[in-house]
Design a protein around this motif. Structure first.
Motif, PDB file in Angstrom:
ATOM      1  N   GLU A 241       0.593  -1.163   0.120  1.00 20.51           N
ATOM      2  CA  GLU A 241      -0.796   0.078   0.196  1.00 20.51           C
ATOM      3  C   GLU A 241       0.893   0.945   0.127  1.00 20.51           C
ATOM      4  N   GLY A 242       0.574   2.264  -0.469  1.00 22.62           N
ATOM      5  CA  GLY A 242       0.953   3.514   0.096  1.00 22.62           C
ATOM      6  C   GLY A 242       0.173   4.740  -1.212  1.00 22.62           C
ATOM      7  N   ASP A 243       0.331   5.599  -1.421  1.00 23.90           N
ATOM      8  CA  ASP A 243       0.604   7.084  -1.949  1.00 23.90           C
ATOM      9  C   ASP A 243       1.538   7.193  -2.996  1.00 23.90           C
ATOM     10  N   ARG A 244       1.112   6.702  -4.428  1.00 22.68           N
ATOM     11  CA  ARG A 244       2.469   7.074  -5.159  1.00 22.68           C
ATOM     12  C   ARG A 244       2.920   8.749  -4.604  1.00 22.68           C
ATOM     13  N   HIS A 245       2.338   9.733  -4.612  1.00 26.12           N
ATOM     14  CA  HIS A 245       2.900  10.843  -3.969  1.00 26.12           C
ATOM     15  C   HIS A 245       3.569  11.154  -2.680  1.00 26.12           C
ATOM     16  N   TYR A 246       3.316   9.989  -2.462  1.00 22.47           N
ATOM     17  CA  TYR A 246       4.426  10.554  -1.050  1.00 22.47           C
ATOM     18  C   TYR A 246       5.480   8.997  -0.996  1.00 22.47           C
ATOM     19  N   MET A 247       6.808   8.809  -0.478  1.00 20.61           N
ATOM     20  CA  MET A 247       7.737   8.050  -0.547  1.00 20.61           C
ATOM     21  C   MET A 247       7.472   6.730   0.360  1.00 20.61           C
ATOM     22  N   TYR A 248       6.395   7.309   1.009  1.00 20.75           N
ATOM     23  CA  TYR A 248       6.456   5.869   1.895  1.00 20.75           C
ATOM     24  C   TYR A 248       5.319   4.563   1.311  1.00 20.75           C
ATOM     25  N   ARG A 249       5.829   3.316   1.535  1.00 18.88           N
ATOM     26  CA  ARG A 249       4.812   2.544   1.250  1.00 18.88           C
ATOM     27  C   ARG A 249       5.109   1.110   3.004  1.00 18.88           C
ATOM     28  N   ILE A 250       3.809   0.797   2.641  1.00 25.33           N
ATOM     29  CA  ILE A 250       3.604  -0.071   3.796  1.00 25.33           C
ATOM     30  C   ILE A 250       3.308  -1.453   2.666  1.00 25.33           C
ATOM     31  N   LEU A 251       3.985  -2.574   3.566  1.00 22.96           N
ATOM     32  CA  LEU A 251       3.761  -4.084   3.300  1.00 22.96           C
ATOM     33  C   LEU A 251       2.697  -4.792   4.911  1.00 22.96           C
ATOM     34  N   ARG A 252       1.603  -5.039   4.332  1.00 20.60           N
ATOM     35  CA  ARG A 252       0.599  -5.767   5.025  1.00 20.60           C
ATOM     36  C   ARG A 252       0.308  -6.982   4.818  1.00 20.60           C
ATOM     37  N   SER A 253       0.044  -7.604   5.679  1.00 20.52           N
ATOM     38  CA  SER A 253      -0.134  -9.157   5.491  1.00 20.52           C
ATOM     39  C   SER A 253      -1.193  -9.475   6.458  1.00 20.52           C
ATOM     40  N   ILE A 254      -2.196  -9.288   5.170  1.00 17.59           N
ATOM     41  CA  ILE A 254      -3.475  -9.666   4.902  1.00 17.59           C
ATOM     42  C   ILE A 254      -4.105 -11.365   5.149  1.00 17.59           C
ATOM     43  N   LYS A 255      -3.070 -12.225   5.287  1.00 18.32           N
ATOM     44  CA  LYS A 255      -3.155 -13.999   5.199  1.00 18.32           C
ATOM     45  C   LYS A 255      -1.819 -14.545   5.454  1.00 18.32           C
ATOM     46  N   ASN A 256      -1.418 -15.065   5.989  1.00 17.65           N
ATOM     47  CA  ASN A 256      -0.426 -16.123   6.613  1.00 17.65           C
ATOM     48  C   ASN A 256      -0.382 -17.171   7.277  1.00 17.65           C
ATOM     49  N   ARG A 257      -0.517 -18.338   6.555  1.00 16.37           N
ATOM     50  CA  ARG A 257      -0.752 -19.970   6.977  1.00 16.37           C
ATOM     51  C   ARG A 257       0.685 -20.185   8.170  1.00 16.37           C
ATOM     52  N   PHE A 258       1.606 -19.486   7.850  1.00 10.95           N
ATOM     53  CA  PHE A 258       2.597 -19.379   8.802  1.00 10.95           C
ATOM     54  C   PHE A 258       3.390 -18.661   9.630  1.00 10.95           C
TER      55      PHE A 258
END
Length: 456
Positions: A241-258
């Motif tokens: 996720e993130g806004d292309r006009h900003y330099m920050y990006r977030i990586l979220r885990s929606i589903k994770n079996r491990f």
């Protein structure tokens, strides 16, 4: 001879219907039914009772051996954290995000860091020359291009021919919506093709123990494009996720079996790729906020990671008949509820005021503990009184105006102390008195008590 028939399948929930309908009776979504051609193969030899299939027998749960999963270190602390400690062998991971957000950049720079790990990168959207230009831009001292094969192909059968001959340690498919198999007659990106291709890749990953990374598109609603069964097939779903006009990006885990689904990774987009953010609090706080009204510092937690963010608000007289309510990075329905609490429980009239709310840095935070900073920023802008420097806060606000307890309060306090804050406003909770810190802890049970501390 195989029989063919057409059915209509809902792209959201996967419900089937013999005829097209505007509204799905299962999930209630509109205009989601698409036509799908189904081939019914003639049944062959019937199943003989007592005959085993594929040598699989039922076994007792106590006889099943449970060993630790073998994980691959991706040499990326943020990505390893979100995955739960690394990439599990034989797992299928789906990475989704908006176009241009940096999905391919993240995976390619991760692949180039894996020294000694043979990788096959299958691209259905870019040419080998484009990937080479991107790799040169991302190249650094830790990049390894000797063990990465590039394959520009969309036919799944041909891809497996090359993959079986190369026998890689890691398989990357960019993207799953561009792949097609000859076993299905529909076009690439359709429900049938995405489902069949994903199932084939999953079978290969499980049988050979080779982990696979899939890049997926998203639709205009923000969910993964294609059938909902795609998210059920894979082992892990990561949202970039993130806004292309900003330099920050977030990586979220929606589903994770491990691993846990509450982990979060933060990156900074730069010219030479994505840089890991080890301490996001220092980057999400501006230093020139002295004397400015409408700014409150929130001690938030995403997953198990605490960080401090800046909550900004602007309250002004309504120009039009209906007051405007706008929120960026915060749930607008939650904000409307908090404004109603301010009017009913605290006595502040905001019905004829425009209220704008923004979470600095382009982040989107779902932590309920930022309720107290949100209403404090709104009140600060309405009164045009700035909040004293060195004060942060955390607390969930209930409908009766009480400040409810929040999770991981000690970690929030430690993070605020580490960044040099002198006071923090927290809910009344057991065990707060036992904390020995160098920061002043102010306990508040209602919003009125917090407002007295902030504005006198």
């Amino acid at each position: 001879m195989a029989k063919t028939k057409s059915v209509y399948v809902c792209s959201d929930c996967g419900a089937e219907s013999l005829k097209w309908t505007g509204k799905c009776p299962s999930c209630g979504a509109w205009n989601t039914y698409v036509e799908e051609v189904v081939k019914k193969e003639p049944s062959g030899r019937g199943f003989v009772p007592g005959m085993e299939r594929n040598g699989v027998r039922p076994q007792l749960l106590r006889d099943v051996t449970s060993e630790g999963e073998v994980r691959l270190d991706l040499h990326d602390a943020e990505l390893n954290r979100v995955l739960g400690g690394g990439l599990v062998k034989g797992s299928l991971v789906l990475v989704g995000g908006e176009p241009g957000i940096g999905k391919s950049t993240l995976i390619l720079q991760t692949v180039l860091k894996l020294k000694g790990l043979h990788t096959v990168y299958v691209s259905g959207e870019e040419s080998a020359r484009q990937l080479k230009l991107r790799a040169d831009r991302l190249a650094g001292d830790k990049c390894d291009m000797d063990n990465c094969h590039i394959l520009c192909e969309t036919n799944l059968e041909r891809i497996f021919e090359h993959v079986n001959s190369l026998q890689p340690d890691l398989l990357v498919i960019d993207s799953i919506q561009t792949m097609f198999t000859e076993a299905a007659e529909s076009s690439p990106g359709s429900i049938t093709q995405v489902r069949e291709c994903s199932a084939s890749i999953l079978k290969y990953a499980k049988e050979t123990g080779t982990p696979a990374l899939l890049v997926g598109h998203i639709n205009k609603e923000g969910s993964i494009a294609g059938p909902k069964v795609l998210e059920h097939i894979v082992d892990t779903v990561l949202q970039f996720e993130g806004d292309r006009h900003y330099m920050y990006r977030i990586l979220r885990s929606i589903k994770n079996r491990f691993g846990s689904t509450s982990e979060l990774g933060i990156y900074e987009m730069r010219q030479n790729g994505l840089r890991q953010i080890n301490n996001p609090s220092e980057l999400l706080l501006t230093e020139n906020r002295e004397g400015l009204s409408g700014i409150a510092i929130a001690a938030a937690v995403e997953g198990v990671r605490p960080f401090l963010i800046e909550t900004q608000s602007l309250v002004s007289s309504a120009v039009y008949g209906t007051p405007q309510r706008s929120s960026t990075g915060f749930d607008i329905r939650r904000m409307n509820m908090l404004l109603a609490v301010l009017e009913k429980r605290a006595g502040f009239r905001l019905a004829q005021k425009d209220v704008f709310l923004n979470i600095a840095g382009g982040l989107r935070v779902n932590d309920p503990a930022i309720d107290l900073p949100v209403i404090s920023a709104v009140l600060s802008s309405s009164l045009d009184i700035s909040i004293a420097h060195g004060v942060c806060m955390a607390g969930e606000v209930g409908l009766s105006g009480e400040i409810r307890p929040v999770t991981r309060l000690e970690q929030r306090i430690r993070e605020a102390e580490k960044l040099g804050f002198s006071r923090i406003i927290v809910p009344r909770m057991k065990g707060v008195e036992e904390l020995k810190t160098g920061i002043e802890i102010i306990k508040a049970g209602k919003v009125e008590e917090a407002f007295r501390v902030l504005f006198g």
